[in-house]
Design a protein around this motif. Structure first.
Motif, PDB file in Angstrom:
ATOM      1  N   THR A 275       0.814  -1.219   0.000  1.00  0.00           N
ATOM      2  CA  THR A 275       0.000   0.000   0.000  1.00  0.00           C
ATOM      3  C   THR A 275       0.847   1.268   0.000  1.00  0.00           C
ATOM      4  O   THR A 275       0.314   2.372  -0.189  1.00  0.00           O
ATOM      5  CB  THR A 275      -0.950   0.028   1.207  1.00  0.00           C
ATOM      6  N   ALA A 276       2.180   1.145   0.164  1.00  0.00           N
ATOM      7  CA  ALA A 276       3.046   2.320   0.000  1.00  0.00           C
ATOM      8  C   ALA A 276       2.953   2.844  -1.423  1.00  0.00           C
ATOM      9  O   ALA A 276       3.182   4.035  -1.677  1.00  0.00           O
ATOM     10  CB  ALA A 276       4.494   1.961   0.340  1.00  0.00           C
ATOM     11  N   GLY A 277       2.581   1.954  -2.353  1.00  0.00           N
ATOM     12  CA  GLY A 277       2.411   2.352  -3.740  1.00  0.00           C
ATOM     13  C   GLY A 277       1.185   3.199  -3.990  1.00  0.00           C
ATOM     14  O   GLY A 277       0.947   3.631  -5.127  1.00  0.00           O
TER      15      GLY A 277
ATOM     16  N   MET B  30      -5.017  12.177  11.589  1.00  0.00           N
ATOM     17  CA  MET B  30      -6.322  12.396  10.976  1.00  0.00           C
ATOM     18  C   MET B  30      -7.319  11.337  11.418  1.00  0.00           C
ATOM     19  O   MET B  30      -6.962  10.353  12.084  1.00  0.00           O
ATOM     20  CB  MET B  30      -6.187  12.436   9.449  1.00  0.00           C
ATOM     21  N   THR B  31      -8.558  11.530  11.058  1.00  0.00           N
ATOM     22  CA  THR B  31      -9.646  10.663  11.521  1.00  0.00           C
ATOM     23  C   THR B  31      -9.508   9.251  10.945  1.00  0.00           C
ATOM     24  O   THR B  31      -9.064   9.071   9.810  1.00  0.00           O
ATOM     25  CB  THR B  31     -10.992  11.271  11.100  1.00  0.00           C
ATOM     26  N   SER B  32      -9.929   8.268  11.738  1.00  0.00           N
ATOM     27  CA  SER B  32      -9.926   6.868  11.313  1.00  0.00           C
ATOM     28  C   SER B  32     -10.759   6.715  10.023  1.00  0.00           C
ATOM     29  O   SER B  32     -11.781   7.400   9.874  1.00  0.00           O
ATOM     30  CB  SER B  32     -10.518   6.003  12.430  1.00  0.00           C
ATOM     31  N   PRO B  33     -10.296   5.892   9.093  1.00  0.00           N
ATOM     32  CA  PRO B  33      -9.265   4.836   9.197  1.00  0.00           C
ATOM     33  C   PRO B  33      -7.881   5.270   8.755  1.00  0.00           C
ATOM     34  O   PRO B  33      -7.003   4.420   8.557  1.00  0.00           O
ATOM     35  CB  PRO B  33      -9.801   3.766   8.252  1.00  0.00           C
ATOM     36  N   THR B  34      -7.648   6.587   8.550  1.00  0.00           N
ATOM     37  CA  THR B  34      -6.369   7.049   8.013  1.00  0.00           C
ATOM     38  C   THR B  34      -5.152   6.585   8.820  1.00  0.00           C
ATOM     39  O   THR B  34      -4.179   6.091   8.241  1.00  0.00           O
ATOM     40  CB  THR B  34      -6.384   8.578   7.881  1.00  0.00           C
ATOM     41  N   PRO B  35      -5.142   6.717  10.172  1.00  0.00           N
ATOM     42  CA  PRO B  35      -3.945   6.301  10.913  1.00  0.00           C
ATOM     43  C   PRO B  35      -3.562   4.840  10.684  1.00  0.00           C
ATOM     44  O   PRO B  35      -2.381   4.521  10.498  1.00  0.00           O
ATOM     45  CB  PRO B  35      -4.334   6.567  12.377  1.00  0.00           C
ATOM     46  N   THR B  36      -4.546   3.964  10.690  1.00  0.00           N
ATOM     47  CA  THR B  36      -4.265   2.540  10.479  1.00  0.00           C
ATOM     48  C   THR B  36      -3.753   2.289   9.072  1.00  0.00           C
ATOM     49  O   THR B  36      -2.799   1.511   8.866  1.00  0.00           O
ATOM     50  CB  THR B  36      -5.537   1.712  10.724  1.00  0.00           C
ATOM     51  N   GLN B  37      -4.354   2.946   8.100  1.00  0.00           N
ATOM     52  CA  GLN B  37      -3.911   2.778   6.718  1.00  0.00           C
ATOM     53  C   GLN B  37      -2.472   3.254   6.547  1.00  0.00           C
ATOM     54  O   GLN B  37      -1.675   2.609   5.844  1.00  0.00           O
ATOM     55  CB  GLN B  37      -4.844   3.547   5.781  1.00  0.00           C
ATOM     56  N   LEU B  38      -2.114   4.347   7.205  1.00  0.00           N
ATOM     57  CA  LEU B  38      -0.754   4.863   7.082  1.00  0.00           C
ATOM     58  C   LEU B  38       0.261   3.976   7.799  1.00  0.00           C
ATOM     59  O   LEU B  38       1.392   3.804   7.321  1.00  0.00           O
ATOM     60  CB  LEU B  38      -0.680   6.293   7.609  1.00  0.00           C
ATOM     61  N   THR B  39      -0.133   3.421   8.927  1.00  0.00           N
ATOM     62  CA  THR B  39       0.769   2.492   9.622  1.00  0.00           C
ATOM     63  C   THR B  39       1.106   1.315   8.727  1.00  0.00           C
ATOM     64  O   THR B  39       2.270   0.883   8.633  1.00  0.00           O
ATOM     65  CB  THR B  39       0.126   1.990  10.924  1.00  0.00           C
ATOM     66  N   THR B  40       0.110   0.806   8.031  1.00  0.00           N
ATOM     67  CA  THR B  40       0.337  -0.301   7.104  1.00  0.00           C
ATOM     68  C   THR B  40       1.218   0.130   5.938  1.00  0.00           C
ATOM     69  O   THR B  40       2.139  -0.587   5.532  1.00  0.00           O
ATOM     70  CB  THR B  40      -1.003  -0.837   6.571  1.00  0.00           C
ATOM     71  N   ALA B  41       0.957   1.316   5.409  1.00  0.00           N
ATOM     72  CA  ALA B  41       1.738   1.800   4.267  1.00  0.00           C
ATOM     73  C   ALA B  41       3.203   1.982   4.626  1.00  0.00           C
ATOM     74  O   ALA B  41       4.103   1.614   3.855  1.00  0.00           O
ATOM     75  CB  ALA B  41       1.146   3.121   3.764  1.00  0.00           C
ATOM     76  N   VAL B  42       3.474   2.541   5.813  1.00  0.00           N
ATOM     77  CA  VAL B  42       4.859   2.724   6.243  1.00  0.00           C
ATOM     78  C   VAL B  42       5.540   1.367   6.444  1.00  0.00           C
ATOM     79  O   VAL B  42       6.701   1.169   6.050  1.00  0.00           O
ATOM     80  CB  VAL B  42       4.928   3.574   7.527  1.00  0.00           C
TER      81      VAL B  42
ATOM     82  N   ARG C 224       8.202   7.851  -7.468  1.00  0.00           N
ATOM     83  CA  ARG C 224       7.759   8.005  -6.077  1.00  0.00           C
ATOM     84  C   ARG C 224       8.950   8.320  -5.185  1.00  0.00           C
ATOM     85  O   ARG C 224      10.068   7.846  -5.443  1.00  0.00           O
ATOM     86  CB  ARG C 224       7.070   6.736  -5.579  1.00  0.00           C
ATOM     87  N   ALA C 225       8.706   9.084  -4.134  1.00  0.00           N
ATOM     88  CA  ALA C 225       9.707   9.374  -3.117  1.00  0.00           C
ATOM     89  C   ALA C 225       9.207   8.783  -1.805  1.00  0.00           C
ATOM     90  O   ALA C 225       8.299   9.344  -1.171  1.00  0.00           O
ATOM     91  CB  ALA C 225       9.934  10.873  -2.990  1.00  0.00           C
TER      92      ALA C 225
END
Length: 471
Positions: free
Chosen positions: A256-258, A318-330, A452-453
């Motif tokens: 999901t980083a992509g 930011m509001t859920s589900p953003t934090p969880t999605q970003l944790t997965t992406a990182v 991508r960076a």
């Protein structure tokens, strides 16, 4: 895989031809000096040394003279000596008429009078300095590394032989007889092309794949000398092929980083008029780590928008589900970095001693324990399905106005730059590919990113265009 070697010179009578790479018709690159020796800042240079510089294009010999290529010691008049041009290696050499002064700083300069065969001149003078030793250089050059290594087995049949020497080699001594690959069983000489990549690196590219499960020997003769005229000790490197021919490496899965054109852990900042196509995100830092975008938070709080971004901005607070999605992406970003860094059996190691400007690189896996520098355009030539992975142990830097150019249908989403150190794209550069940076990614004024960076620290932008590739 490897370095594409074309536009050959044949005439050394040994089945090998010298070559310095062809100007790609799809790319109009500026004339540049890609490397030189002694190197800038070198010390203890023998007082009997020549000075050599390598160009990225074929030159007009008459423009390389004692007036356009000079060497001057501190407090001295310019050195008088023969200036010559070697078309086979695209090098110019200044050979002083006498010994240099001991313990003296010398400055070499190649002026904008230098002109390539198309009539283009250097855009700026090229200047570098070194300090002489107290005496002459009497040490023989040696082989530092080779790929394949001596006694290597199961070597790919389409391997190219890369040798890095302990010091600069005089390009005039490089030929198909001084650098010769032979098949052991019948002593037949393998035909192919020689490439003087830079003063310490030579590459031999066989004209066809080597035989299956056959033993070969690379012989390096005493005809090869350093810039002081000291002969290489007779050396040989033996290896045995396997049955395989290499192909492009498998692509790196970004997960999901992509989903993001820029993803960073500690911050994304911009100044000036930046234009980004694609989503950007920072995590685990909060939205305050995104600076310079004058963003507006969406009503539901899950993302933000900015006039500088054709896409959305995300942060960990930011509001859920953003934090969880970003944790997965990182996490996916870090996994992708480890995947790229962990690929084994590189097709090429330490190519160009880290200077790849002016080269054309075929698909494959490339590895450097050092940093990588691009001082003139580097071209990646391959199809839309081909993959490049670059493993870089230190920093990656593109100098002002230089480019990573894709030709033959190559796509930025299939080019992966795994960089342990800092990535720096100087002003006006054009970069193609996916940056997987363990530290900072710094993009200077006017630089363009097609790719991508993805940084494990911060991304810094200054008036840049950043364009998301296909996923």
């Amino acid at each position: 895989m490897f370095v594409s070697l074309t536009a050959c010179f044949d005439g050394n009578g040994s089945g090998s031809s010298l070559n310095t790479g062809d100007d790609n018709p799809d790319v109009i690159a500026s004339l540049a000096v890609t490397s030189y020796a002694p190197t800038d800042g070198a010390t203890a240079v023998g007082t009997n040394s020549k000075v050599v510089a390598v160009f990225n294009k074929a030159m007009k010999p008459e423009t390389l003279t004692q007036n356009s290529f000079t060497l001057q010691g501190a407090g001295e008049t310019a050195i008088v000596g023969a200036v010559g041009y070697n078309a086979d290696t695209r090098t110019t050499t200044l050979a002083p008429n006498g010994a240099l002064t001991p313990n003296t700083v010398y400055t070499a300069t190649i002026t904008t009078v230098a002109e390539d065969e198309s009539g283009a001149n250097l855009l700026n003078n090229v200047e570098w300095s070194f300090t002489t030793a107290a005496t002459t250089d009497t040490a023989a050059p040696t082989v530092n590394t080779s790929s394949p290594a001596d006694l290597a087995t199961d070597v790919l049949r389409n391997t190219k032989v890369n040798v890095t020497f302990s010091e600069a080699i005089d390009p005039a001594t490089l030929s198909g007889t001084s650098f010769k690959l032979s098949k052991n069983s019948d002593s037949s000489v393998v035909s192919g092309n020689l490439r003087y990549v830079n003063p310490t690196t030579v590459v031999f590219s066989p004209a066809s794949v080597l035989d299956d499960s056959a033993a070969y020997t690379l012989t390096l003769t005493t005809t090869l000398t350093d810039l002081a005229g000291n002969s290489l000790v007779l050396s040989s490197i033996g290896f045995t092929t396997g049955s395989e021919v290499s192909s492009s490496p498998a692509t790196v899965d970004l997960g999901t980083a992509g989903n993001y054109v820029i993803l960073a852990k500690t911050g994304i900042s911009t100044t000036g008029t930046t234009k980004i196509t694609g989503d950007i995100a920072v995590s685990p830092e909060a939205r305050t780590a995104i600076t310079g975008f004058s963003e507006t938070l969406a009503p539901d709080g899950t993302f933000a928008t900015s006039s500088l971004v054709t896409g959305k901005l995300f942060a960990a607070d930011m509001t859920s589900p953003t934090p969880t999605q970003l944790t997965t992406a990182v996490s996916n970003m870090e996994t992708a970095y480890s995947d790229a860094a962990g690929r084994l059996d590189p097709d090429f190691t330490e190519l160009g001693a880290g200077e790849i400007g002016g080269l054309t690189l075929d698909p494959g896996l490339y590895k450097w324990g050092t940093g990588v520098l691009v001082t003139s355009d580097v071209t990646l030539n391959g199809s839309a399905s081909d993959v490049w992975i670059f493993q870089i142990g230190q920093d990656l830097k593109l100098e002002d106005g230089k480019a990573v150019v894709l030709t033959g249908g190559a796509l930025p989403e299939n080019v992966f730059w795994q960089v342990a150190g800092e990535v720096t794209l100087q002003a006006g550069t054009t970069f193609n590919g996916i940056m997987l940076g363990q530290t900072a990614i710094v993009v200077k004024s006017g630089a363009v990113i097609n790719g991508r960076a993805l940084a494990q620290t911060a991304v810094t932008l200054i008036s840049n265009d950043v364009n998301e590739p296909a996923q």
